[in-house]
Motif scaffolding. Structure first.
Motif, PDB file in Angstrom:
ATOM      1  N   SER A   1      36.015  45.201  42.827  1.00 22.28           N
ATOM      2  CA  SER A   1      34.925  44.570  43.337  1.00 22.28           C
ATOM      3  C   SER A   1      33.565  44.969  42.859  1.00 22.28           C
ATOM      4  CB  SER A   1      34.994  44.494  44.838  1.00 22.28           C
ATOM      5  OG  SER A   1      34.823  45.832  45.312  1.00 22.28           O
TER       6      SER A   1
ATOM      7  N   TYR B   1      33.248  40.954  37.981  1.00 17.98           N
ATOM      8  CA  TYR B   1      34.180  40.437  39.104  1.00 17.98           C
ATOM      9  C   TYR B   1      34.149  38.989  39.272  1.00 17.98           C
ATOM     10  CZ  TYR B   1      36.545  40.979  43.580  1.00 17.98           C
ATOM     11  OH  TYR B   1      37.296  40.749  44.575  1.00 17.98           O
ATOM     12  N   GLN B   2      32.938  38.421  39.390  1.00 20.94           N
ATOM     13  CA  GLN B   2      32.720  36.873  39.570  1.00 20.94           C
ATOM     14  C   GLN B   2      32.829  36.082  38.730  1.00 20.94           C
ATOM     15  OE1 GLN B   2      32.544  36.029  42.739  1.00 20.94           O
ATOM     16  NE2 GLN B   2      32.234  38.155  43.612  1.00 20.94           N
TER      17      GLN B   2
ATOM     18  N   LEU C   1      35.312  34.142  35.572  1.00 22.14           N
ATOM     19  CA  LEU C   1      36.610  33.469  35.526  1.00 22.14           C
ATOM     20  C   LEU C   1      36.887  34.179  34.267  1.00 22.14           C
ATOM     21  CD1 LEU C   1      39.056  31.983  36.871  1.00 22.14           C
ATOM     22  CD2 LEU C   1      37.675  29.965  35.554  1.00 22.14           C
TER      23      LEU C   1
ATOM     24  N   SER D   1      44.560  34.634  36.040  1.00 23.11           N
ATOM     25  CA  SER D   1      43.564  33.941  36.486  1.00 23.11           C
ATOM     26  C   SER D   1      43.353  32.501  35.503  1.00 23.11           C
ATOM     27  CB  SER D   1      42.041  34.564  36.362  1.00 23.11           C
ATOM     28  OG  SER D   1      41.131  33.755  36.567  1.00 23.11           O
TER      29      SER D   1
ATOM     30  N   LEU E   1      42.262  36.680  45.228  1.00 18.09           N
ATOM     31  CA  LEU E   1      40.681  36.970  45.481  1.00 18.09           C
ATOM     32  C   LEU E   1      39.906  35.550  45.300  1.00 18.09           C
ATOM     33  CD1 LEU E   1      40.461  40.169  43.257  1.00 18.09           C
ATOM     34  CD2 LEU E   1      40.892  39.793  45.684  1.00 18.09           C
ATOM     35  N   GLY E   2      38.798  35.355  45.956  1.00 17.54           N
ATOM     36  CA  GLY E   2      37.941  34.149  46.033  1.00 17.54           C
ATOM     37  C   GLY E   2      38.514  33.188  46.217  1.00 17.54           C
ATOM     38  N   ASP E   3      37.938  32.075  45.746  1.00 17.70           N
ATOM     39  CA  ASP E   3      38.119  30.789  45.932  1.00 17.70           C
ATOM     40  C   ASP E   3      39.433  30.554  44.699  1.00 17.70           C
ATOM     41  OD1 ASP E   3      38.951  28.197  46.745  1.00 17.70           O
ATOM     42  OD2 ASP E   3      36.958  27.348  46.069  1.00 17.70           O
ATOM     43  N   ARG E   4      40.474  31.090  44.773  1.00 17.26           N
ATOM     44  CA  ARG E   4      41.607  30.893  43.608  1.00 17.26           C
ATOM     45  C   ARG E   4      40.650  31.400  42.169  1.00 17.26           C
ATOM     46  NH1 ARG E   4      45.918  26.553  44.926  1.00 17.26           N
ATOM     47  NH2 ARG E   4      46.221  27.070  47.039  1.00 17.26           N
ATOM     48  N   LEU E   5      39.860  32.440  42.474  1.00 22.45           N
ATOM     49  CA  LEU E   5      39.487  33.035  41.056  1.00 22.45           C
ATOM     50  C   LEU E   5      40.517  33.843  40.418  1.00 22.45           C
ATOM     51  CD1 LEU E   5      36.576  33.745  39.461  1.00 22.45           C
ATOM     52  CD2 LEU E   5      36.385  35.737  40.780  1.00 22.45           C
ATOM     53  N   ARG E   6      41.141  34.477  40.980  1.00 24.32           N
ATOM     54  CA  ARG E   6      42.191  35.407  40.498  1.00 24.32           C
ATOM     55  C   ARG E   6      43.216  35.984  41.447  1.00 24.32           C
ATOM     56  NH1 ARG E   6      37.888  38.664  39.753  1.00 24.32           N
ATOM     57  NH2 ARG E   6      37.267  37.668  37.695  1.00 24.32           N
TER      58      ARG E   6
END
Length: 387
Positions: free
Chosen positions: A142, A147-148, A150, A174, A215-220
């Protein structure tokens, strides 16, 4: 360290963990001179990102040094001076303004990273020996600066023996990627079924113990081994299955067949010990050992312990080890049938059109990895397939 070895075929391969580079080695083919460069085409079929919003990074090793590929296809050594005023290197290779992107790949061993929507941040650092090295993205951490973003990668070695390459989900999944390799043969791997990316996320989000890996909004979605370190996956997940295997082979033999011959093992004194072409023995593994195919299941490249460890690792992850006293199991219909199983790897294999994926380190046992090779390659295409 994550190891990839073709233990049941003619190829041996290893891949080092992010941050220390990657090396894959192939068995030498007899005969013709090999080209010093290989045409690489990158195709954007995402349907969501324009070429101008996608960047490539080709990084890895060559001749004992860490290197990267420039936009004009040249190898350049990693240098501490490459870090700019913001503290990061600028190794990005932009895609063509429109259409497919034509590049030249020099001989090296490494990864092709793709970043969508934002650039990746690589930092040049000094390694333990004081040599310039590269900190790779770690999308499962994180606090990582990427991390953020794609992003994803494919792995390869291109050398005098040919091209050896794979898509990988060993660390995370991802961006859906496919590799097409031409040469002595015409091969493709990594292609996902229609809608499969969404299904991977949905299936794992609905599976006990695996839901926190999304993780995230279907980030990975990250591999469960990395989930352990982040407190997102149970440290004892495989404990009951490991106990079941140990109990099973306390009273009967387990036979493991490798290129070196057949090993016969039984649990005694808390260890699974084998006789055969050599005497090899394994302590009872932990969940972490199973997920990383390491620790008690570490597989040295020695031709005896290594192949047995790899097959045991595959049997644990595919949860075939307790039910078949003859390993490796080669029928995929028998894989992942238990409630406690590697549901992440199961989802990755279900997602691909050829049923192959690199869901854990020894997914190449019995040839189920999304891996292809060619000793006389003429071109490689990396396609970012539809989401």
């Amino acid at each position: 360290m994550i190891s990839r070895r073709k233990l049941l075929g003619s190829l041996a391969a290893t891949a080092a963990a992010a941050g220390s580079g990657l090396a894959l080695t192939g068995g030498r083919a007899e005969g013709a001179q090999r080209a010093a460069t290989l045409p690489l085409t990158v195709v954007n079929r995402t349907g969501q990102f324009a070429n101008a919003s996608i960047w490539l990074y080709i990084v890895g090793n060559e001749g004992g040094r860490q290197v990267r590929v420039t936009p004009d296809g040249q190898l350049a050594p990693i240098a501490l001076s490459d870090n700019g005023p913001d503290g990061w290197t600028d190794y990005a290779i932009p895609l063509a303004g429109s259409g497919d992107t034509k590049l030249t790949l020099p001989r090296m061993s490494g990864r092709i990273y793709v970043a969508l929507g934002s650039r990746l941040k690589f930092k040049a650092v000094a390694d333990g020996a004081g040599k310039p090295a590269l900190q790779y993205p770690a999308g499962w951490v994180s606090g990582d600066p990427n991390y953020q973003v794609l992003h994803d990668c494919a792995e390869f070695t291109f050398n005098a023996d040919g091209m050896f390459c794979n898509t990988t989900m060993v660390d995370m999944f991802s961006v859906p990627l496919a590799i097409h390799l031409t040469g002595a043969k015409d091969q493709t791997t990594g292609t996902l079924k229609d809608g499969a990316r969404d299904k991977v996320f949905s299936d794992l989000a609905g599976t006990d113990a695996f839901e926190s890996l999304v993780l995230g909004d279907r980030l990975r979605v990250i591999a469960p081994g990395h989930g352990l370190g982040a407190g997102l996956f149970p440290e004892d997940y495989f404990a009951s299955y490991i106990d079941q295997v140990w109990d099973t082979y306390g009273s009967k033999d387990l036979k493991v067949t490798t290129n070196a011959g057949t090993f016969t093992g039984r649990v005694s004194g808390g260890r699974l010990s084998f006789t055969g072409p050599a005497s090899v023995s394994f302590a009872k593994p932990s969940t972490k050992d199973v997920l990383f195919c390491d620790g008690a299941l570490a597989a040295p490249n020695d031709g005896t312990t290594g192949p047995v460890a790899a097959i045991l690792g595959a049997g644990f992850n595919r949860t075939t080890l307790h039910s078949s006293a003859n390993q490796p199991v080669t029928d995929p219909a028998a894989f992942y049938t238990e409630r406690i199983t590697h549901h992440y790897a199961k989802a990755m294999h279900a997602a691909t059109t050829d049923g192959k994926a690199y869901g854990f380190a020894f997914d190449d046992v019995a040839d189920f990895a999304s891996y292809i090779q060619d000793t006389a390659p003429t071109a490689m295409t990396l396609t970012l397939t539809p989401f």
